[in-house]
Design a protein around this motif. Structure first.
Motif, PDB file in Angstrom:
ATOM      1  N   TYR A 187       1.073  -1.135   0.217  1.00 59.39           N
ATOM      2  CA  TYR A 187      -0.304  -0.083   0.264  1.00 59.39           C
ATOM      3  C   TYR A 187       0.687   1.545   0.305  1.00 59.39           C
ATOM      4  N   HIS A 188       1.594   1.377   0.916  1.00 57.38           N
ATOM      5  CA  HIS A 188       3.059   2.324   0.704  1.00 57.38           C
ATOM      6  C   HIS A 188       3.470   2.572  -0.270  1.00 57.38           C
ATOM      7  N   CYS A 189       4.130   1.391  -0.762  1.00 56.03           N
ATOM      8  CA  CYS A 189       5.209   1.704  -1.909  1.00 56.03           C
ATOM      9  C   CYS A 189       4.275   1.656  -3.299  1.00 56.03           C
ATOM     10  N   GLN A 190       3.147   1.506  -3.254  1.00 57.28           N
ATOM     11  CA  GLN A 190       2.248   2.336  -4.493  1.00 57.28           C
ATOM     12  C   GLN A 190       2.383   3.574  -4.231  1.00 57.28           C
ATOM     13  N   ILE A 191       1.405   4.410  -3.409  1.00 58.83           N
ATOM     14  CA  ILE A 191       1.432   5.847  -2.720  1.00 58.83           C
ATOM     15  C   ILE A 191       2.662   6.626  -3.432  1.00 58.83           C
ATOM     16  N   MET A 192       3.998   6.306  -2.693  1.00 61.40           N
ATOM     17  CA  MET A 192       4.805   6.785  -3.064  1.00 61.40           C
ATOM     18  C   MET A 192       5.753   6.529  -4.333  1.00 61.40           C
ATOM     19  N   GLU A 193       5.568   5.780  -4.959  1.00 59.00           N
ATOM     20  CA  GLU A 193       6.529   5.197  -5.798  1.00 59.00           C
ATOM     21  C   GLU A 193       6.165   3.948  -6.826  1.00 59.00           C
ATOM     22  N   GLY A 194       5.087   3.253  -7.129  1.00 59.65           N
ATOM     23  CA  GLY A 194       4.865   2.832  -7.443  1.00 59.65           C
ATOM     24  C   GLY A 194       4.730   1.328  -7.593  1.00 59.65           C
ATOM     25  N   ASP A 195       5.114   0.408  -8.966  1.00 60.90           N
ATOM     26  CA  ASP A 195       5.818  -0.361 -10.180  1.00 60.90           C
ATOM     27  C   ASP A 195       6.574  -1.132  -9.374  1.00 60.90           C
ATOM     28  N   LEU A 196       5.096  -1.709  -8.286  1.00 62.92           N
ATOM     29  CA  LEU A 196       5.268  -2.639  -7.346  1.00 62.92           C
ATOM     30  C   LEU A 196       5.925  -4.122  -7.591  1.00 62.92           C
ATOM     31  N   ILE A 197       5.411  -4.772  -8.881  1.00 64.70           N
ATOM     32  CA  ILE A 197       6.051  -6.522  -8.944  1.00 64.70           C
ATOM     33  C   ILE A 197       7.420  -6.161  -9.201  1.00 64.70           C
ATOM     34  N   ARG A 198       7.949  -4.499  -9.827  1.00 64.67           N
ATOM     35  CA  ARG A 198       9.522  -5.139 -10.147  1.00 64.67           C
ATOM     36  C   ARG A 198       9.972  -4.423  -8.972  1.00 64.67           C
ATOM     37  N   HIS A 199       9.321  -3.718  -7.453  1.00 64.11           N
ATOM     38  CA  HIS A 199       9.857  -3.568  -6.237  1.00 64.11           C
ATOM     39  C   HIS A 199      10.410  -4.983  -6.019  1.00 64.11           C
ATOM     40  N   LEU A 200       9.245  -5.660  -6.189  1.00 62.64           N
ATOM     41  CA  LEU A 200       9.079  -6.707  -5.652  1.00 62.64           C
ATOM     42  C   LEU A 200      10.178  -7.965  -5.858  1.00 62.64           C
ATOM     43  N   GLU A 201      10.312  -8.035  -6.932  1.00 63.89           N
ATOM     44  CA  GLU A 201      12.261  -8.978  -7.621  1.00 63.89           C
ATOM     45  C   GLU A 201      13.019  -8.101  -7.486  1.00 63.89           C
ATOM     46  N   ARG A 202      13.593  -6.926  -6.783  1.00 63.33           N
ATOM     47  CA  ARG A 202      14.339  -5.910  -6.548  1.00 63.33           C
ATOM     48  C   ARG A 202      14.591  -6.600  -4.885  1.00 63.33           C
ATOM     49  N   LEU A 203      13.684  -6.399  -4.379  1.00 65.90           N
ATOM     50  CA  LEU A 203      14.057  -5.932  -2.290  1.00 65.90           C
ATOM     51  C   LEU A 203      13.992  -7.333  -2.430  1.00 65.90           C
ATOM     52  N   LEU A 204      13.309  -7.891  -2.512  1.00 67.46           N
ATOM     53  CA  LEU A 204      12.428  -9.626  -2.476  1.00 67.46           C
ATOM     54  C   LEU A 204      13.450 -10.392  -0.819  1.00 67.46           C
ATOM     55  N   PRO A 205      14.867 -10.314  -1.219  1.00 66.00           N
ATOM     56  CA  PRO A 205      16.083 -10.503   0.007  1.00 66.00           C
ATOM     57  C   PRO A 205      16.499  -9.717   0.783  1.00 66.00           C
ATOM     58  N   HIS A 206      15.734  -8.858   0.508  1.00 64.72           N
ATOM     59  CA  HIS A 206      15.098  -8.615   1.798  1.00 64.72           C
ATOM     60  C   HIS A 206      13.834  -8.585   2.652  1.00 64.72           C
ATOM     61  N   ILE A 207      13.100  -8.750   1.974  1.00 61.34           N
ATOM     62  CA  ILE A 207      11.801  -8.529   2.778  1.00 61.34           C
ATOM     63  C   ILE A 207      11.995 -10.127   4.207  1.00 61.34           C
ATOM     64  N   GLY A 208      10.790  -9.492   5.316  1.00 66.62           N
ATOM     65  CA  GLY A 208      10.496  -9.972   6.218  1.00 66.62           C
ATOM     66  C   GLY A 208       9.587 -10.191   5.791  1.00 66.62           C
ATOM     67  N   HIS A 209       8.828  -9.671   5.960  1.00 62.57           N
ATOM     68  CA  HIS A 209       7.107  -9.761   5.851  1.00 62.57           C
ATOM     69  C   HIS A 209       6.660  -8.581   4.656  1.00 62.57           C
ATOM     70  N   VAL A 210       5.440  -8.587   4.618  1.00 64.91           N
ATOM     71  CA  VAL A 210       4.826  -8.569   3.218  1.00 64.91           C
ATOM     72  C   VAL A 210       3.431  -7.364   3.777  1.00 64.91           C
ATOM     73  N   GLN A 211       2.741  -6.861   3.312  1.00 66.40           N
ATOM     74  CA  GLN A 211       1.213  -6.638   4.011  1.00 66.40           C
ATOM     75  C   GLN A 211       0.865  -5.708   2.726  1.00 66.40           C
ATOM     76  N   ILE A 212      -0.595  -5.755   2.381  1.00 69.01           N
ATOM     77  CA  ILE A 212      -1.365  -5.520   1.971  1.00 69.01           C
ATOM     78  C   ILE A 212      -2.795  -4.754   2.240  1.00 69.01           C
ATOM     79  N   ALA A 213      -2.741  -3.551   0.970  1.00 70.78           N
ATOM     80  CA  ALA A 213      -4.921  -2.976   0.969  1.00 70.78           C
ATOM     81  C   ALA A 213      -5.000  -2.402  -0.791  1.00 70.78           C
ATOM     82  N   GLY A 214      -6.096  -2.224  -0.261  1.00 70.94           N
ATOM     83  CA  GLY A 214      -6.033  -1.446  -1.368  1.00 70.94           C
ATOM     84  C   GLY A 214      -5.713   0.301  -1.447  1.00 70.94           C
TER      85      GLY A 214
END
Ligand SMILES: O=C(O)C(=O)[C@H](O)CO
Ligand SMILES: [Mg+2]
Length: 268
Positions: A187-214
């Motif tokens: 939710y925060h990433c979409q508001i600030m930066e968008g490009d969610l799937i590419r962010h997921l791909e790039r950030l995956l090694p760092h991700i400890g938890h994910v959250q979602i909202a419309g």
């Protein structure tokens, strides 16, 4: 399989807090998260988890004076002792609740029109943030826990110190603790930066938890501009095996709005 966790600070608010654990389990959730456990004894929350067969997957460190508008202590110069105490309290709850990870909110920058003062404040906050996170990550590692940091959008939280993904990665790399991880809130990433799937791909090694909202209303994931089926499919294809926190305000009733989660085991 995507593992969905109910955020009990936002979902099932039709019920008293301790009754939300049963409501979440009845709706098919196997994990829960919420902002802060501290209004209840750790033992009472442990009982609620055990009685309803759900796991505690995340909660936040004490945030300072939330009612007065504070939003975390981790970057606040002069509040280091309070932050250290908050980490000790959070780790006690994590131990009793069997919670693998806790989130340290960064706090707010002073709102000052003078650009020079703002720049100096940001520098001081950054130094404090790194020092506090080094301490907290060490304490968390001793307890076998992960410590998370989360960029939060500045529309919902004006002045929040950590608000972009690249800023968070720079902090993670500066601290260099294996158990210091990213809480990736789409939710925060979409508001600030968008490009969610590419962010997921790039950030995956760092991700400890994910959250979602419309987005933009922060209602159910199937309300708004983000096509979550594609995002969650990519997350799963990338091999993410953590939890996905459902951190949204239902547009109507919690249970009525769960249809989006049926492919992931939820029951509306
Ligand atoms: O605001 C969010 O998205 C969070 O996850 C924080 O933990 C609470 O504000
Ligand atoms: Mg979040």
């Amino acid at each position: 399989m995507i593992r969905l966790a109910a955020n009990l600070s936002m979902l099932f608010t039709e019920h008293d807090f301790l009754d939300r654990f049963a409501a979440a389990a009845d709706a098919g959730f196997r994990g829960v998260e919420y902002l802060f456990p501290y209004a209840y004894s750790a033992e009472a929350l442990r009982t609620a988890l055990d009685e309803n067969g759900v796991e505690q997957v995340l909660f936040n460190l004490p945030p300072g004076d939330w009612e007065a508008g504070e939003r975390g202590l981790a970057s606040l110069p002069g509040r280091e002792d309070e932050f250290r105490d908050s980490m000790v309290e959070a780790l006690h709850y994590a131990e009793v609740l069997g919670c693998p990870r806790v989130h340290a909110m960064a706090g707010l920058l002073p709102q000052d029109a003078d650009a020079r003062i703002q720049a100096e404040a940001r520098e001081a906050h950054h130094a404090t943030y790194l020092s506090n996170l080094r301490f907290a990550a060490e304490e968390a590692a001793k307890a076998g826990r992960e410590l998370l940091i989360e960029p939060i959008n500045t529309r919902d939280m004006p002045g929040y110190f950590l608000c972009r993904q690249d800023q968070a990665v720079a902090v993670l790399e500066s601290v260099g603790a294996d158990n210091l991880r990213l809480q990736f809130d789409l939710y925060h990433c979409q508001i600030m930066e968008g490009d969610l799937i590419r962010h997921l791909e790039r950030l995956l090694p760092h991700i400890g938890h994910v959250q979602i909202a419309g987005v933009p209303e922060r209602h159910e994931p199937d309300i708004g501009e983000v096509h979550y089926p594609a995002v969650l499919e990519r997350l799963e294809a990338l091999g993410y095996r953590g939890w996905v926190g459902c951190e949204y305000r239902p547009a109507h009733g919690t249970r009525e709005g769960l249809g989006w989660g049926e492919p992931h085991g939820l029951v509306s």
